[in-house]
Write an enzyme that holds these catalytic residues in place. Structure first.
Site, PDB file in Angstrom:
ATOM      1  N   PHE A 152      23.842   7.897 -22.194  1.00  0.00           N
ATOM      2  CA  PHE A 152      24.405   7.256 -21.198  1.00  0.00           C
ATOM      3  C   PHE A 152      25.628   6.550 -21.315  1.00  0.00           C
ATOM      4  CE2 PHE A 152      22.987   3.707 -24.027  1.00  0.00           C
ATOM      5  CZ  PHE A 152      23.661   2.906 -23.882  1.00  0.00           C
ATOM      6  N   CYS A 284      29.600   5.771 -29.764  1.00  0.00           N
ATOM      7  CA  CYS A 284      29.187   6.178 -31.104  1.00  0.00           C
ATOM      8  C   CYS A 284      30.251   5.871 -32.075  1.00  0.00           C
ATOM      9  CB  CYS A 284      28.804   7.708 -30.720  1.00  0.00           C
ATOM     10  SG  CYS A 284      30.109   8.593 -30.617  1.00  0.00           S
ATOM     11  N   GLU A 384      21.249   1.388 -36.479  1.00  0.00           N
ATOM     12  CA  GLU A 384      22.326   1.600 -35.548  1.00  0.00           C
ATOM     13  C   GLU A 384      21.864   0.447 -34.129  1.00  0.00           C
ATOM     14  OE1 GLU A 384      22.325   4.980 -32.493  1.00  0.00           O
ATOM     15  OE2 GLU A 384      24.537   4.511 -32.583  1.00  0.00           O
TER      16      GLU A 384
END
Ligand code: NAD
Length: 499
Positions: A152, A284, A384
Site C-alpha cells: 500500500f 520501507c 517493524e
C-alpha cells in the site's frame, strides 16, 4: 454507492467488472470516510487476466525493440503530464502529503526512463571463431506472463520498479496492487493504452490473498515480483518457487541510522526527522532507529525534539508536513507499539498519541513520536512498526553500533552520519545491509542501480530495477552456430572441445 465509486479490474484493455463478488472498502485516511469500494478478484478473474496476458505475449514478446521503446517513451510523457492526477489519487487513498505523492511518481518515472534503454540493456555477446567456422553468441528472451504484487505504501512507485522493465523486455503483466489504494494503478493502465501499448500487455486485478494465491499457482505465470511485509514475502517466495516460478520477494525493514560523535548534528537532526516522519514513517526506507554514539545523544535528541515541535500534521491536501496513517487498524497497531514502548520502560520524549491536527476528527491520525533509551529486547526495537515512531538507542562505540545493526534480522537500508571518511568507508564494508547512505538518510538507489535489502528484507537473489531488473525479466540462451563451408571436416564422435 454509484458505479463511478467502484474500482474494478483492468483486463485486455478495458474495465472488467465480472460477476458480483467480494469487495473491500477504500478510505480517505484524512477523513476516515469510505470513498470507494474495490472488487476483490476470485480465481476466475485472475485466470481471465492471465489468459489476456498470455494472448498478448504471442505478439508483444516478438515486437521489435524500437516499437517497445517508442511505447515506453510515450508512456513516460503521459505519466509526466498526469503526475499531479496520480499524486492526487495517492493522497486521497494513502494519505501521504501531495508533495510526497508527487515525489514517488517522479522516482517511478526514473525507472520508465531507464527502461527506454532496453535496446542497449538486452544486448547479448558474440564470440567469433570459437572453433573452426564456429561462432557462439548469447541472447536474452522475455519470460512470458509476469505477476507483480505491490504494497500500500507506494501505489505508483513500487509497481513502476518492475512493470516498465518487464514490458520493455517483452513480457506481459498482471499487476495486483494493494487493495487499500488501487486507483493509481487504474490510471496508469489507461495511460499505457493511450501510449499505444497493445491490449492485454498490462492488466490489473485487485484483490487479496485469494488473487495472490491464484497468481502463485497459475501454470501460465512465469515469474512473480512481490513487495510487502516479511511474513507475506517469505510465503510468496516459498509458494511461488515451489510452483516452479522465478520469484523476487522484497520484505519489511528496520532501518538504523548510526550517528558518530563527529557528525554534523544539525544535518543529522534534519535527516532523522525527514527520514523518520516523512510519509508518516510508512516507507520501507524510513529511519526507525537512531543509534547514537555517546557523548552526543542528549544534544542530538534536543535538536530532533525541537524540529518535531514544528511539524504540521494534517490533511495531505492542505500543505501539511505529515499526513495520517493508511487505515484505522494500522494506526491502532502503531499506537499499540507506542503503548508497549512506554510499558517496557523506554523514555517517551515526544508523544504523538494526542496531537492537534489540521484535518477531520475521523482521520487516522498519529503524531510523530520519539523514544529515548530504547533497548534491543523492546518490541519497538525488534519489530517493524511502519509508522511515525523513532527510537534512540545509545551506544558507547562505532563497534557496538555496528554489531547492533548487523544483529537485526532486517537488512534493507541503513545510514551513517560522520565527517570521517575512513569510518564511513569501514561502515560500508562491514555492515550487513543492502542499501547504505553516507550522510544520506534514505539511500534509495537511482533506477540504473538495483534496489533491494539483505537478510529478512529480500527473498530471492535478484534486486529490483537496474541491470538486475532486466536480468530477472529475461532468460538467457547461448547459440553455437556453424554455417557449412568447404572446410567442413566430416564425422567426429568425440565431445566438442572447440579446438
Ligand atoms: P502486506 O504484506 O500486507 O501486503 C503486500 C501485498 O500482499 C498486498 O498486495 C496484499 O494484498 C498482499 N497480501 C496481504 N496479505 C496476504 C496474504 N496473506 N497472502 C498473500 N498476499 C497477501 O504489506 P503492506 O502492509 O501493503 O505494505 C507494507 C509492508 O511492505 C511493510 O512491511 C514494508 O516494509 C514493506 N515494503 C517493503 C519494501 C521493500 O522494498 N523492501 C517496499 C515497500 C514496502
Amino acid at each position: 454507492m454509484g458505479s463511478e465509486q467502484r474500482v474494478s479490474h483492468w483486463i485486455d484493455g478495458e474495465n472488467w467488472t465480472g460477476p458480483p463478488g467480494r469487495t473491500g472498502d477504500i478510505f480517505d485516511p484524512a477523513t476516515g470516510a469510505v470513498t470507494r469500494v474495490v472488487d476483490l478478484a476470485e480465481s476466475a478473474t485472475v485466470d481471465a487476466a492471465v489468459a489476456a496476458a498470455t494472448r498478448a505475449f504471442s505478439s508483444w514478446g516478438r515486437a521489435t525493440l524500437t516499437k517497445r521503446m517508442q511505447v515506453l517513451f510515450r508512456f513516460r510523457e503521459l505519466m509526466a503530464e498526469h503526475a499531479a492526477d496520480i499524486a492526487a489519487l495517492i493522497t486521497a487513498e494513502h494519505g501521504k502529503v501531495l508533495s510526497d505523492a508527487l515525489g514517488e511518481v517522479t522516482r517511478g518515472l526514473e525507472v520508465v526512463e531507464f527502461a527506454c534503454g532496453n535496446a542497449h540493456l538486452l544486448k547479448g555477446g558474440y564470440s567469433e571463431s570459437v572453433s573452426t567456422g564456429v561462432d557462439v553468441y548469447s541472447l536474452r528472451q522475455p519470460l512470458g506472463v509476469v505477476g507483480i504484487i505491490s504494497p500500500f505504501n507506494f501505489p505508483a512507485m513500487v509497481p513502476m520498479w518492475f512493470f516498465p522493465i518487464a514490458i520493455a523486455a517483452g513480457n506481459t503483466v498482471v499487476l495486483k496492487p494493494s487493495e487499500k489504494d488501487p486507483s493509481a494503478a487504474m490510471l496508469m493502465a489507461e495511460l499505457w493504452q493511450q501510449a499505444g501499448l497493445p491490449d492485454g500487455v498490462f492488466n490489473v486485478v485487485h484483490g487479496d490473498k485469494e488473487a495472490v494465491d491464484r497468481l502463485l499457482q497459475h501454470p501460465d505465470v512465469a515469474a512473480i515480483s512481490f513487495v510487502g511485509s516479511t511474513p507475506i514475502a517469505r510465503y510468496v517466495y516459498e509458494t511461488g518457487t515451489q510452483a516452479g516460478k522465478r520469484v523476487q520477494a522484497l520484505g519489511g525493514a528496520k532501518n538504523h541510522m548510526l550517528v558518530l560523535p563527529d557528525a554534523d548534528l544539525e544535518l543529522a537532526a534534519d535527516s532523522a526527522v525527514n527520514a523518520g516522519f516523512g510519509s508518516a514513517g510508512e516507507r520501507c526506507m524510513a529511519i526507525s532507529v537512531l543509534v547514537v554514539v555517546e557523548p552526543v545523544a542528549d544534544e542530538l535528541i534536543a535538536k530532533i525534539a525541537g524540529r518535531m515541535a514544528t511539524l504540521r500534521v494534517g490533511d495531505g491536501r492542505r500543505g501539511s508536513d505529515m499526513g495520517p496513517l493508511v487505515t484505522a487498524a494500522h494506526r491502532d497497531k502503531v499506537r499499540g507499539y507506542v503503548d508497549a514502548g512506554v510499558e517496557a520502560g523506554a523514555t517517551l520524549v515526544v508523544d504523538g498519541r494526542d496531537i492537534a491536527v489540521d484535518g477531520e476528527a475521523g482521520g487516522f491520525w498519529l503524531g510523530p513520536t520519539l523514544f529515548d533509551r530504547v533497548t534491543p529486547e523492546m518490541s519497538i526495537y525488534s519489530e517493524e512498526i511502519f509508522g511515525p515512531v523513532l527510537s534512540v538507542v545509545r551506544v558507547a562505540s562505532y563497534q557496538q553500533g555496528l554489531e547492533l545493526i548487523n544483529s537485526h534480522p532486517y537488512g534493507n537500508g541503513t545510514a551513517i552520519f560522520t565527517c570521517d571518511g575512513g569510518a564511513a568507508r569501514r561502515f560500508q564494508h562491514e555492515v550487513s545491509v543492502g542499501m547504505i547512505g553516507i550522510n544520506v538518510p534514505i539511500p534509495v538507489p537511482m533506477a540504473y542501480y538495483s534496489f533491494g535489502g539483505w537478510k529478512a528484507s529480500l527473498f530471492g537473489d535478484t534486486h529490483a530495477h537496474g541491470a538486475e531488473g532486466f536480468h530477472f525479466f529475461t532468460r538467457g540462451k547461448v547459440v553455437t552456430s556453424r554455417w557449412p563451408d568447404p572446410s567442413h571436416g566430416g564425422i567426429n564422435l568425440g565431445f566438442p572441445t572447440h579446438g
